[in-house]
Design a protein around this motif. Structure first.
Motif, PDB file in Angstrom:
ATOM      1  N   PRO A  21       0.754  -1.166   0.188  1.00 53.34           N
ATOM      2  CA  PRO A  21      -0.089  -0.025  -0.105  1.00 53.34           C
ATOM      3  C   PRO A  21       0.904   1.266  -0.019  1.00 53.34           C
ATOM      4  O   PRO A  21       0.404   2.286  -0.650  1.00 53.34           O
ATOM      5  N   HIS A  22       2.064   1.163   0.659  1.00 53.69           N
ATOM      6  CA  HIS A  22       2.827   2.364   0.832  1.00 53.69           C
ATOM      7  C   HIS A  22       3.280   2.641  -0.730  1.00 53.69           C
ATOM      8  O   HIS A  22       3.431   3.829  -1.200  1.00 53.69           O
ATOM      9  N   LEU A  23       3.761   1.796  -1.476  1.00 54.30           N
ATOM     10  CA  LEU A  23       4.222   1.829  -2.703  1.00 54.30           C
ATOM     11  C   LEU A  23       3.182   2.277  -3.969  1.00 54.30           C
ATOM     12  O   LEU A  23       3.565   3.096  -4.549  1.00 54.30           O
ATOM     13  N   GLY A  27       2.308   6.050  -6.344  1.00 52.50           N
ATOM     14  CA  GLY A  27       1.984   5.708  -7.621  1.00 52.50           C
ATOM     15  C   GLY A  27       2.725   4.959  -8.254  1.00 52.50           C
ATOM     16  O   GLY A  27       3.016   4.902  -9.563  1.00 52.50           O
ATOM     17  N   HIS A  28       3.302   3.827  -7.628  1.00 53.16           N
ATOM     18  CA  HIS A  28       4.300   2.851  -8.335  1.00 53.16           C
ATOM     19  C   HIS A  28       3.122   1.693  -8.564  1.00 53.16           C
ATOM     20  O   HIS A  28       2.111   1.412  -7.920  1.00 53.16           O
ATOM     21  N   THR A  29       3.684   0.583  -9.191  1.00 52.51           N
ATOM     22  CA  THR A  29       3.066  -0.693  -9.333  1.00 52.51           C
ATOM     23  C   THR A  29       3.833  -1.671  -8.632  1.00 52.51           C
ATOM     24  O   THR A  29       4.898  -2.235  -9.083  1.00 52.51           O
ATOM     25  N   ALA A  30       3.466  -2.131  -7.779  1.00 50.38           N
ATOM     26  CA  ALA A  30       4.032  -3.101  -6.903  1.00 50.38           C
ATOM     27  C   ALA A  30       3.698  -4.511  -7.381  1.00 50.38           C
ATOM     28  O   ALA A  30       2.411  -4.796  -7.747  1.00 50.38           O
ATOM     29  N   ARG A  31       4.476  -5.441  -7.583  1.00 47.07           N
ATOM     30  CA  ARG A  31       4.487  -6.860  -8.247  1.00 47.07           C
ATOM     31  C   ARG A  31       5.234  -7.817  -7.148  1.00 47.07           C
ATOM     32  O   ARG A  31       6.144  -8.323  -7.283  1.00 47.07           O
ATOM     33  N   PRO A  32       4.383  -7.992  -5.755  1.00 44.07           N
ATOM     34  CA  PRO A  32       4.822  -9.109  -4.909  1.00 44.07           C
ATOM     35  C   PRO A  32       4.692 -10.610  -5.645  1.00 44.07           C
ATOM     36  O   PRO A  32       3.690 -10.729  -6.159  1.00 44.07           O
ATOM     37  N   PRO A 216       7.230  -1.596   7.831  1.00 45.52           N
ATOM     38  CA  PRO A 216       6.971  -1.513   6.377  1.00 45.52           C
ATOM     39  C   PRO A 216       7.122  -0.138   5.758  1.00 45.52           C
ATOM     40  O   PRO A 216       7.262   0.231   4.597  1.00 45.52           O
ATOM     41  N   ALA A 217       6.616   0.640   6.633  1.00 49.71           N
ATOM     42  CA  ALA A 217       6.808   2.109   6.092  1.00 49.71           C
ATOM     43  C   ALA A 217       8.099   2.673   5.898  1.00 49.71           C
ATOM     44  O   ALA A 217       8.348   3.587   4.744  1.00 49.71           O
ATOM     45  N   GLU A 218       9.072   2.375   6.865  1.00 49.94           N
ATOM     46  CA  GLU A 218      10.375   2.868   6.609  1.00 49.94           C
ATOM     47  C   GLU A 218      10.997   1.941   5.524  1.00 49.94           C
ATOM     48  O   GLU A 218      11.730   2.763   4.711  1.00 49.94           O
ATOM     49  N   LEU A 219      10.811   0.821   5.543  1.00 50.63           N
ATOM     50  CA  LEU A 219      11.310   0.012   4.167  1.00 50.63           C
ATOM     51  C   LEU A 219      10.955   0.544   2.821  1.00 50.63           C
ATOM     52  O   LEU A 219      11.546   0.970   1.941  1.00 50.63           O
ATOM     53  N   SER A 220       9.519   0.964   2.912  1.00 52.03           N
ATOM     54  CA  SER A 220       8.906   1.485   1.733  1.00 52.03           C
ATOM     55  C   SER A 220       9.550   2.759   1.501  1.00 52.03           C
ATOM     56  O   SER A 220       9.732   3.061   0.115  1.00 52.03           O
ATOM     57  N   ALA A 221       9.913   3.864   2.299  1.00 50.67           N
ATOM     58  CA  ALA A 221      10.522   4.794   1.904  1.00 50.67           C
ATOM     59  C   ALA A 221      12.026   4.712   1.603  1.00 50.67           C
ATOM     60  O   ALA A 221      12.309   5.193   0.462  1.00 50.67           O
ATOM     61  N   ILE A 222      12.724   3.813   2.036  1.00 49.93           N
ATOM     62  CA  ILE A 222      13.941   3.483   1.482  1.00 49.93           C
ATOM     63  C   ILE A 222      13.848   2.971  -0.213  1.00 49.93           C
ATOM     64  O   ILE A 222      14.635   3.127  -0.929  1.00 49.93           O
ATOM     65  N   ILE A 223      12.880   1.931  -0.444  1.00 41.55           N
ATOM     66  CA  ILE A 223      12.703   1.560  -1.647  1.00 41.55           C
ATOM     67  C   ILE A 223      12.416   3.036  -2.577  1.00 41.55           C
ATOM     68  O   ILE A 223      12.941   2.830  -3.666  1.00 41.55           O
ATOM     69  N   GLU A 224      11.353   3.925  -2.035  1.00 44.33           N
ATOM     70  CA  GLU A 224      10.981   4.921  -2.701  1.00 44.33           C
ATOM     71  C   GLU A 224      12.387   5.985  -3.071  1.00 44.33           C
ATOM     72  O   GLU A 224      12.440   6.408  -4.274  1.00 44.33           O
ATOM     73  N   GLN A 225      13.220   5.889  -2.141  1.00 44.36           N
ATOM     74  CA  GLN A 225      14.371   6.769  -2.429  1.00 44.36           C
ATOM     75  C   GLN A 225      15.330   6.197  -3.437  1.00 44.36           C
ATOM     76  O   GLN A 225      15.841   6.762  -4.249  1.00 44.36           O
TER      77      GLN A 225
END
Length: 232
Positions: A21-23, A27-32, A216-225
């Motif tokens: 949900p964070h990704l 505006g990204h497309t997440a493919r788990p 999860p929020a912190e990890l998502s922020a790292i991915i976005e960065q």
């Protein structure tokens, strides 16, 4: 940006449910992904090979509509690294969470115990305290199922050294970035690939081994960065 999320041992796509949900909200497309052999605890894993798991990630890259960011967790880092090797022209960046890519010929999971065609989850009591920091035991154990035993005996095969030029972010959860730097500087065999990368970023994320579940929020922020850096 399409973000392909590769789980580690014993986990399926649902292990990324708190991150997605964070990704997507950004505006990204997440493919788990659920890798071959992980569909359920009852899955027949006798015919599942390392190459099958790598090919599943490659297929997800091929289904994407543009450049891809790969995110691997733990053993999924080796799988993601091998998929990068196969699609180096399509991957904009790789985020390795609690793990690292393998070199060709390595068997990262070789020391795990197996039961026939299965690589069973390690019992909670055998994890280090640092591994399970912030983790809810009941919720975690409900996610687990065996991985294919082939991961303990089949080496990864890689051949495109251009993979070392793709930006790589190493997220350090139960250990520190300073520890990982030291292991690399000492020439430790499991992290040999990191020394060959040309564009490396180390990020501390203090928690247990599964930050997609605990932070999860912190990890998502790292991915976005990492996405922001990859597109300049």
């Amino acid at each position: 940006m399409d973000i392909v999320l590769v789980p580690g041992l014993w986990l399926d796509a649902s292990s990324w449910d708190l991150v997605v949900p964070h990704l997507t909200g950004a505006g990204h497309t997440a493919r788990p992904l659920t890798l071959p052999g992980l569909a359920s605890a009852e899955t027949d894993r006798s015919g599942v090979h390392v190459a099958d798991q790598v090919n599943a990630v490659v297929a997800a890259i091929d289904e994407s509509t543009g450049p891809v960011v790969l995110v691997g967790h733990s053993m999924g880092c080796a799988v993601a690294g091998a998929a990068l090797d196969a699609r180096v022209d399509t991957v904009a960046a790789v985020v390795y969470v609690g793990g690292w890519p393998a070199e060709s010929g390595m068997i990262p999971a070789k020391n795990f115990a197996t039961d026939g065609a299965d690589l069973p989850p390690v019992p909670w009591e055998e994890f280090d305290e640092a591994d399970v920091r912030d983790l809810d035991r009941a919720s975690f154990e409900a996610l687990l199922r065996p991985s294919p035993a082939s991961l303990t005996s089949e080496p990864f095969v890689l051949g495109d050294e251009r993979r070392y030029t793709v930006p790589a972010v190493f997220v350090c959860p139960e250990y520190r970035a300073a520890d990982l730097r030291e292991w690399v500087a000492d020439g430790a065999e499991p992290v040999a690939a990191i020394a060959k990368h040309k564009n490396v970023t180390y990020v501390d994320l203090p928690t247990g081994h599964w930050p997609q579940l605990t932070k999860p929020a912190e990890l998502s922020a790292i991915i976005e960065q990492s996405i922001a850096q990859s597109i300049g």
